[in-house]
Design an enzyme around this catalytic site. Structure first.
Site, mmCIF file in Angstrom:
data_model
loop_
_atom_site.group_PDB
_atom_site.id
_atom_site.type_symbol
_atom_site.label_atom_id
_atom_site.label_comp_id
_atom_site.label_asym_id
_atom_site.label_seq_id
_atom_site.Cartn_x
_atom_site.Cartn_y
_atom_site.Cartn_z
ATOM 1 N N GLY A 258 0.927 -1.067 0.157
ATOM 2 C CA GLY A 258 0.003 0.371 -0.260
ATOM 3 C C GLY A 258 0.486 1.350 -0.059
ATOM 4 N N SER A 259 0.819 1.981 1.217
ATOM 5 C CA SER A 259 1.031 3.436 0.554
ATOM 6 C C SER A 259 2.840 3.660 1.540
ATOM 7 C CB SER A 259 0.247 4.219 0.718
ATOM 8 O OG SER A 259 -1.115 5.186 0.332
#
Lengths: 418, 467
Positions: free
Chosen positions: B207-208
């Site tokens: 993810g981020s």
């Protein structure tokens, strides 16, 4: 002449150093009664053959000077490994060694040349003790070859073997020429007269009887192999050996078909890995031990030979191979090989046929026995429960083998005398 | 007669030669296979006659040792399930895992010198001794992290970024090593399996948190990127694939892009890098390669180069698509920023001594493993990540009195709710601890993972102050 015995004692001294080194490994961490017993057995076992050596100086100064040290080496290996495997049995083995030496001295008092005349006595004694075992025998490890005599159990076949060799030697020495006369002769074959062949067929029958009723495959095999060897030596005819082998093969095959236990033995030999935890357990454990030994071995006392069932008797070679490695195990086989060489050498030097046959028969008997049990333990051939001569635990075995040694010393000593 | 005697002797000699030959075959040719055969109980027996070495944490607390129970020696693991992903288990039936497995040779005293000593000990009838292993792990921190996961599926990795020493390595659910003999079969069938080491073998879309890598690569390629302004209208169309932000953030500077965690901005950066630079850059962090470690680690991976363009490249730049990473990998990403762009080789074992503790057999020395970016890039990233915790998505990771830097991640995945991630380090000025936290399928990284990271950072720094 005095000097030659001196050489034997030098060799015995070296052998006792070997014994002392082995015992010390287990003696040092011990104390109390066990340590005391170890020390006593070490000193005693080192001293006994020396006593025999001095005795030979007096009575048979010309006797072969290698047999006694070779036997000592084998006996010491057995004793050291018994202290390692089972101290209780080791202590008993020491007493058996003591008794065996008494028997040995007794045999040295005899003159083997007088033994030739009792041929039928031998066969009767042999048959008697074997029958005794058959009737009153107690079954151990599937073989009914033990006699229970109060405190002791006694394995008659160990002595039976020697009486049979005595019988065959005297019989063949006397009837050799008759055996050579073919009664019925065809173009490519010959059969000796049945009258003379009779006792020999009796031998064959006896071996199979052992095989069938005592379930003692190993002893039967050795009986028969020794028998064939002696026939061959006496008659110088391979045809008897071939005939004998064919008979044996036929008999064995029949047994294979009829008897479950024979079939099982063969199946285990062919593939013990199929049933590692069951029928193949013994031989697989033996192979594990031998394989784990490698070239140099795990070191005395540092392996796990107790994982092998009946390691003190039939499988002692596997324990030796594990802890002393290939070098130790091959060394042990080499000792038997030298013994073989000395035995046949003295057979060749003997002046009478009886002497030749007796020496060759006894040597074959004992070296074939070592071959059969070592071969079984390393899975070269099907396993048969017999002892490794001079090394395995067992009173009857030790005493009988020392009697055998006594006869060989006797032959070598008397022959050189003249 | 002598002729036949000689022949007979030769024949029996031949039989004996057969013995020699076959003995050579069994003992030398087949020897090793027979020794190693699983049904050969010798190595087991040898183990039983050895006092197995202990495993200690960085403060000398026992993680694995032996206890006499009814005259029998029993292996005990005082920290149980919390430390299990590090210690592993020992079982006659099910073998050995973790450090118990990987360092078995040492624990049994089979290093050459101890082996010689043990030889004499056996000869003289004494018990053989194993070596002790000392870890970098802090058992109390390890337990705390395990408690903070509260039995949820997830993992925590805590490192000292300056040395690579692993301070905690936690996976949840876990198992009690003492119960392995009775419970193993059940654990194997259970889902989620407690035997699975998520910290090292769990592969997740990061993810981020991947934006730390993407940002670093951009700054390396184009240092002026830090001064640019980036626009997010709320979504980005890449070759028919739409990538969304939480809202249309409008114009953002480099630091604000991190604070708001703008997918649009970082996806564009990824496209600007191109597939080749992105892949090779990620590989400098450890992706697509083996991470050297005492325990087996799964390989974190990008998509192959031929797929790394357009939608896939844009997705991977924000930690989605086919990109997969282990928690240890992401902890190393955080550690790289903390340690001025240098990743130290991660390690668990700080030293090994003999049983009496007299002789040191091994001592770890920290070494640089990778240098994915420069210290100037590191300084810029550090500032950006401090911003994330102070003003951005990572506020929940804040610790009073300490400047925490970090990045949250909320990774979409095919198995349900998003994975909550947080990677970070503290104190930002002179980092002593780097951390990666993942909680599977539990939602927002800033909500679920960041508070866990805060607790761990607080405890790790407090523990460190005691030193």
């Amino acid at each position: 002449m005095q000097l030659s015995r001196q050489e034997e004692r030098k060799l015995l001294f070296l052998a006792s150093l070997y014994l002392a080194t082995g015992i010390m490994v287990f003696y040092l961490p011990e104390e109390g009664e066990k340590a005391f017993r170890m020390a006593v057995s070490m000193v005693g076992a080192a001293f006994l053959p020396l006593l025999v050596s001095f005795f030979l100086d007096l009575r048979l100064p010309a006797a072969d000077k290698f047999l006694l040290p070779l036997t000592a080496l084998l006996t010491y290996t057995g004793l050291v490994f018994l202290w390692r495997l089972n101290p209780q049995l080791a202590w008993r083995q020491f007493f058996w060694i003591l008794i065996a030496h008494i028997f040995l001295l007794a045999v040295l008092f005899l003159d083997f040349r007088n033994l030739e005349r009792y041929q039928y006595t031998y066969i009767i004694i042999a048959l008697f003790i074997l029958l005794l075992a058959l009737i009153f025998g107690k079954e151990t490890y599937g073989a009914r070859s033990w006699l229970q005599l109060g405190l002791f159990s006694f394995q008659p076949s160990e002595f039976g073997k020697i009486f049979l060799v005595l019988f065959l030697s005297s019989f063949l020495a006397e009837k050799k020429d008759l055996l050579l006369l073919p009664a019925v002769k065809g173009r490519f074959w010959e059969i000796p007269s049945l009258a003379y062949l009779g006792p020999l067929l009796l031998m064959w029958g006896l071996s199979l009887l052992l095989l069938v009723f005592q379930r003692d495959l190993g002893t039967a095999l050795i009986f028969f192999a020794t028998f064939l060897t002696m026939i061959y030596v006496a008659t110088e005819r391979l045809s008897y050996v071939v005939g004998g082998l064919s008979l044996f093969a036929a008999g064995s095959y029949l047994c294979y078909l009829i008897f479950g236990h024979v079939r099982t033995r063969i199946e285990i030999w062919l593939n013990p890995w199929a049933d590692i935890e069951g029928k193949g357990y013994q031989i697989v454990q033996s192979l594990f031990a031998i394989g784990s030994g490698g070239v140099f071995g795990r070191g005395l006392g540092l392996g796990f030979p107790r994982l092998i069932p009946v390691v003190e008797t039939d499988f002692i070679f596997a324990a030796i191979a594990e802890e002393m490695g290939f070098l130790g195990a091959a060394g042990l086989i080499l000792v038997y090989l030298i013994f073989l060489y000395r035995g046949f050498k003295l057979a060749m030097r003997a002046s009478t046929n009886f002497g030749r046959l007796l020496a060759a028969g006894l040597t074959s008997l004992f070296t074939l026995q070592a071959f059969v049990i070592i071969g079984g333990v390393i899975k070269l051939m099907p396993l048969t429960g017999i002892t490794l001569p001079f090394v395995s635990y067992g009173g009857s075995s030790i005493v009988a083998n020392y009697v055998l040694l006594g006869l060989l010393l006797n032959i070598s000593g008397r022959e050189e005398e003249r | 007669m002598n002729r036949t005697l000689r022949k007979t002797a030769f024949f029996i000699t031949g039989l004996y030669l057969l013995l020699f030959a076959f003995l050579t075959y069994v003992q030398i040719y087949r020897g090793e296979a027979l020794m190693a055969h699983p049904k050969n109980r010798r190595s087991l027996e040898l183990e039983k006659s050895t006092v197995r070495g202990n495993i200690y944490d960085s403060k000398g607390r026992l993680l694995a040792g032996n206890k006499q129970i009814n005259g029998r020696q029993v292996r005990v693991w005082p920290y149980g399930a919390a430390a299990a992903p590090v210690t592993g288990y020992v079982s006659e039936r099910y073998g050995k895992t973790g450090l118990e497995g990987e360092y078995n040779q040492y624990l049994l005293g089979l290093d050459p010198r101890q082996e010689r000593e043990n030889f004499w000990r056996r000869l003289t009838g004494r018990q053989m001794l194993g070596d002790h292993i000392y870890l970098t792990v802090d058992a109390e921190l390890q337990s705390l992290a395990y408690r903070l996961l509260k039995g949820r599926r997830g993992a925590v990795v805590v490192l000292d970024p300056a040395t690579g020493a692993v301070l905690a390595l936690v996976t949840s659910p876990s198992f009690d090593p003492a119960a392995v003999d009775t419970e193993f079969k059940r654990w194997q069938k259970e889902d989620p399996s407690p035997l699975f080491n998520r910290a090292l073998n769990g592969l997740y879309p990061p993810g981020s948190t991947m934006k730390v890598v993407t940002g670093a690569l951009i700054l390396e390629k184009d240092p002026a990127a830090v001064d640019r302004l980036y626009e997010s209208q709320g979504s980005l169309l890449v070759e028919g694939f739409v990538l969304k932000d939480h809202s249309a953030f409008g114009w953002l500077n480099f630091y604000e892009a991190y604070q708001y965690s703008s997918n649009v901005v970082f996806a564009r950066m990824g496209l600007q890098l191109g597939g080749k630079d992105f892949k090779e850059g990620a590989e400098k962090f450890g992706f697509n390669g083996e991470i050297p470690f005492e325990l087996p680690v799964d390989r974190s991976t990008t998509a192959p180069l031929k797929e790394l363009w357009g939608p896939e490249l844009a997705s991977e730049a924000i930690g989605q698509g086919k990109l997969l990473a282990t928690p240890l990998q992401m902890a190393l990403v955080a550690a790289a920023v903390a340690n001025d762009g240098k990743i130290m080789k991660p390690y668990l074992v700080s030293k090994i001594t003999d049983y009496e503790g007299k002789r040191e057999i091994y001592r770890a020395t920290p070494v640089v493993w990778q240098e994915p970016f420069s210290s100037s890039t590191a300084a810029l990233l550090k500032k950006a990540l401090v911003g994330v915790v102070e003003r951005g998505t990572g506020k929940a990771a804040a610790v009073p009195g300490v400047k925490v830097a970090g990045k949250t991640g909320t990774a979409q995945n095919p198995h349900g709710a998003s994975h909550a991630w947080f990677i970070g380090f503290a104190p930002a000025e002179k980092p002593r601890v780097a951390v990666a936290v993942i909680l599977e399928n539990s939602g927002y990284g800033g909500v679920e993972a960041a508070p866990v990271a805060a607790e761990i950072i607080k405890a790790a720094l407090a523990e460190g102050d005691q030193r």
